[in-house]
Design an enzyme around this catalytic site. Structure first.
Site, PDB file in Angstrom:
ATOM      1  N   ASP A  20      54.015  31.564  16.518  1.00 46.29           N
ATOM      2  CA  ASP A  20      55.343  31.793  15.922  1.00 46.29           C
ATOM      3  C   ASP A  20      56.428  32.035  16.966  1.00 46.29           C
ATOM      4  O   ASP A  20      57.361  32.799  16.737  1.00 46.29           O
ATOM      5  CB  ASP A  20      55.298  32.985  14.935  1.00 46.29           C
ATOM      6  CG  ASP A  20      54.151  32.845  13.954  1.00 46.29           C
ATOM      7  OD1 ASP A  20      53.998  31.748  13.391  1.00 46.29           O
ATOM      8  OD2 ASP A  20      53.399  33.820  13.779  1.00 46.29           O
ATOM      9  N   GLY A  24      58.423  24.795  17.073  1.00 42.20           N
ATOM     10  CA  GLY A  24      58.893  23.669  16.252  1.00 42.20           C
ATOM     11  C   GLY A  24      60.274  23.209  16.678  1.00 42.20           C
ATOM     12  O   GLY A  24      60.529  22.007  16.790  1.00 42.20           O
ATOM     13  N   HIS A  48      55.226  25.284  11.532  1.00 44.12           N
ATOM     14  CA  HIS A  48      56.465  25.126  12.289  1.00 44.12           C
ATOM     15  C   HIS A  48      57.610  25.049  11.297  1.00 44.12           C
ATOM     16  O   HIS A  48      57.527  24.314  10.323  1.00 44.12           O
ATOM     17  CB  HIS A  48      56.477  23.786  13.035  1.00 44.12           C
ATOM     18  CG  HIS A  48      55.548  23.729  14.203  1.00 44.12           C
ATOM     19  ND1 HIS A  48      55.233  24.813  14.958  1.00 44.12           N
ATOM     20  CD2 HIS A  48      54.905  22.679  14.760  1.00 44.12           C
ATOM     21  CE1 HIS A  48      54.420  24.437  15.934  1.00 44.12           C
ATOM     22  NE2 HIS A  48      54.193  23.157  15.821  1.00 44.12           N
TER      23      HIS A  48
END
Ligand code: IMP
Length: 441
Positions: A20, A24, A48
């Protein structure tokens, strides 16, 4: 024989923390310059989020390159594919106007996540929760561990090549149902859950239908990848999860079941070791983690709440609130070394705005020792006391910054501190989810 062509430019985007980190967004930005985007590890446990204009796309298995036209997206052999999730993801993308066709290829060697993997995942967590042994892992419940375990067991594994072959699927499932019904009945009884024996014919019918949808996408992606490289196409490898969740080098056993650092690219996609020369390490400006396990810099207080709310730190895959804390550069340095990271992107720097001072962990103290290496033992990592360097914070919002010089001195100094401690240049800083909120250093 003709001489081998010189390798095409390649790069990888790898998370340097517990997942995290905002990979992305950077994969999406870099994809501009690449022709092929490859996932090589993990499965539907990864998530993502990519924001383009006023649209947010949540991707789990499909590489981020799907959001741009004319990119080839490869789900390589090292990924574990849940056909149910993948079909739903393709439907969701299509509904958002994203074209998914010949631009998505799934390895025929990738292993398939089945319903009994998810059930086993849950039951093993229940069993762990009830025991006096260590705490549960806090998995995503996506069946990741049991599917990789079957890959290692071999006799009970299903690969995409089997899934899309109706006769192979039926005979595989008949055999596997026998083994699983024998073993899972015992596990279910042990955790006190009702057990519904696997019906191989019903499962073959349901998964045969997924296979019909996915068959056009299934290919020898290793050959595709090598052909692409030989043709001079530029290839970007997209890491799932984060390095500290790596099954070999992370905070074991509180990890996932795949190789999450750049080391995983080579077996996970089938390219020769060292063939990726640009490794972009993604570092969130603070630390988060979902699930159980040690988190030395965790702030279960107002600082943690600030980070969670400002950073919208809730899981893309499970919606769980993430545990939050100060930046842990001991952990980041460990990740940077493993991947041979050549540059760093610092993400979510804007989330720190409003905190009067910022603390960065540069060493651990334990048993009368101070050290800056990442311990193998989860018990030691749980017990370490972080040694912090404290620096001034920046009060005003920085999300409107559009270049490095727009940042206040305290924010620039914070980035410089990361560079100094980790020893790798920071090439990008992100101050918000939008593509425009990315500053070159
Ligand atoms: P699993 O991958 O579902 O087996 O979960 C193992 C551990 O990795 C749990 O602590 C999960 O919360 C964590 N995990 C797995 N994937 C991700 C991710 O993409 N981001 C953050 N944590 C993850």
């Amino acid at each position: 024989m003709a001489p081998l062509p010189s390798p095409a430019p390649t790069a990888a985007v790898i998370g340097m923390q517990w997942g995290d980190e905002g990979k992305g967004k950077i994969v999406d930005l870099l994809t501009e310059d690449f022709d092929v985007v490859v996932r090589f590890n993990g499965g539907a446990n990864a998530g993502h989020s990519v924001v383009i204009g006023d649209r947010r796309y949540a991707l789990h298995l499909v590489p981020c390159g799907i959001l741009r036209p004319d990119r080839l997206n490869i789900v390589a052999n090292g990924v574990v594919v849940d056909p149910e999730v993948l079909c739903a993801e393709i439907d969701g993308l299509t509904a958002q106007g994203v074209q998914v066709g010949a631009n998505l290829r799934i390895s025929d060697r990738a292993h398939v996540v089945m319903p009994y993997h998810k059930q086993t995942d849950a039951w093993l967590e229940h069993a762990q929760a009830r025991s006096e042994d260590r705490a549960p892992i806090g998995t995503t419940g996506r069946g990741i561990g049991p599917c990789y375990a079957d890959k290692a067991w071999r006799s009970t594994a299903i690969r995409m090549a089997d899934l899309v072959d109706p006769a192979a699927l039926r005979t595989r499932l008949a055999h596997i149902a026998g083994v699983k019904n024998a073993t899972l009945a015992g596990l279910a009884a042990w955790v006190g859950e009702p057990f519904e024996p696997i019906d191989p014919d019903a499962l073959a019918a349901t998964y045969g239908a997924y296979a019909d949808r996915l068959r056009p996408h299934v290919a020898d992606t290793n050959a595709l990848l090598h052909d692409a490289l030989a043709a001079g196409r530029r290839v970007l490898f997209e890491g799932g999860n984060g390095t500290l969740l790596d099954v070999d080098h992370g905070s074991f056993p509180y990890v996932t079941s795949s190789s999450t650092s750049a080391l995983g690219i080579y077996p996970g996609a089938g390219v020769p070791g060292g063939s990726v020369t640009r490794i972009v390490g993604i570092v969130k400006a603070y630390t988060t983690r979902v699930g159980g396990g040690p988190l030395p810099t965790e702030q279960d207080n107002a600082v943690g709440r600030h980070l969670r709310e400002r950073g919208r730190e809730y899981g893309t895959t499970t919606g769980r609130p993430r545990r939050c804390g100060w930046l842990d550069l001991v952990a980041v340095r460990h990740a940077v070394r493993l991947s041979g990271t050549t540059e760093i992107a610092v993400m979510l720097l804007d989330v720190l705005a409003g905190l009067e001072s910022l603390a960065v962990c540069t060493a651990y103290r334990h048993g009368g020792r101070t050290f800056d290496t990442f311990p193998a033992s989860a018990a030691v990592l749980e017990a370490v006391e972080p040694a912090y360097e404290t620096v001034p914070g920046f009060v005003a919002d920085i999300s409107a910054a559009r270049c490095w010089d727009d940042l206040p001195a305290a924010a620039q100094d914070y980035v410089a501190l990361i560079e100094r401690v980790v020893g790798v240049p920071v090439s990008l800083v992100s101050v918000g989810p939008d593509r425009a909120q990315t500053l070159a250093r």
